[in-house]
Motif scaffolding. Sequence first.
Motif, short mmCIF file in Angstrom:
data_model
loop_
_atom_site.label_atom_id
_atom_site.label_comp_id
_atom_site.label_asym_id
_atom_site.label_seq_id
_atom_site.Cartn_x
_atom_site.Cartn_y
_atom_site.Cartn_z
N VAL A 34 0.72 -1.23 -0.25
CA VAL A 34 -0.02 0.04 0.01
C VAL A 34 0.97 1.22 -0.20
O VAL A 34 1.73 1.33 0.94
N VAL A 35 0.71 2.01 -1.08
CA VAL A 35 1.12 3.65 -1.01
C VAL A 35 0.02 4.42 -0.87
O VAL A 35 -0.95 4.49 -1.31
N TYR A 36 0.43 5.73 -0.33
CA TYR A 36 -0.47 6.87 -0.33
C TYR A 36 -0.19 7.54 -1.61
O TYR A 36 0.76 8.20 -1.87
N PRO A 37 -1.41 7.73 -2.41
CA PRO A 37 -1.17 8.50 -3.65
C PRO A 37 -1.42 10.05 -3.35
O PRO A 37 -2.40 10.34 -2.55
N MET A 38 -0.61 10.88 -3.93
CA MET A 38 -0.53 12.47 -3.63
C MET A 38 -0.76 13.19 -4.68
O MET A 38 0.34 13.46 -5.51
N PRO A 39 -2.00 13.87 -5.21
CA PRO A 39 -1.94 14.40 -6.40
C PRO A 39 -1.79 15.81 -6.13
O PRO A 39 -2.02 16.36 -5.02
N GLY A 40 -1.69 16.61 -7.16
CA GLY A 40 -1.61 18.12 -7.03
C GLY A 40 -0.65 18.62 -6.07
O GLY A 40 -0.71 19.86 -5.53
N THR A 41 0.52 18.06 -6.06
CA THR A 41 1.62 18.39 -5.09
C THR A 41 2.34 19.80 -5.62
O THR A 41 3.28 20.02 -4.67
N ILE A 42 2.05 20.30 -6.99
CA ILE A 42 2.97 21.20 -7.24
C ILE A 42 2.12 22.69 -6.77
O ILE A 42 2.46 23.74 -6.26
#
Length: 107
Positions: A60-68
């Motif tokens: 399991v990984v934590y997806p992180m969108p919009g980090t810019i």
Amino acid sequence: RLIAGLEAKLGQHPNVGDIRGKGLLQGIELVADRDTKAPFDASLKLNQRVKAEAMARGVVVYPMPGTIDGVQGDHIVLAPPFISTDAEIEEIIEAVAAAIPAAISSN
């Protein structure tokens, strides 16, 4: 072990912009171009694809969108338990190292 393993497997990957964190909390920045750090198109939802590929490999990984800017940019975060064994850490490294190119090639 986690940091060293991620650096060894992904440190020069053309779509990994950075690997950073502290101890077992690690973030991996996903980029379309390593040199310019240009992000993938947000519509690809690459962070979600990496999550699915990692889960298919038992991690399991934590997806992180919009980090810019809240829209563009993809990261995944790893946060294994403090009681993880060396073998489990190796399993995480191998799964993530396989999940990233699998997710990118499925574009």
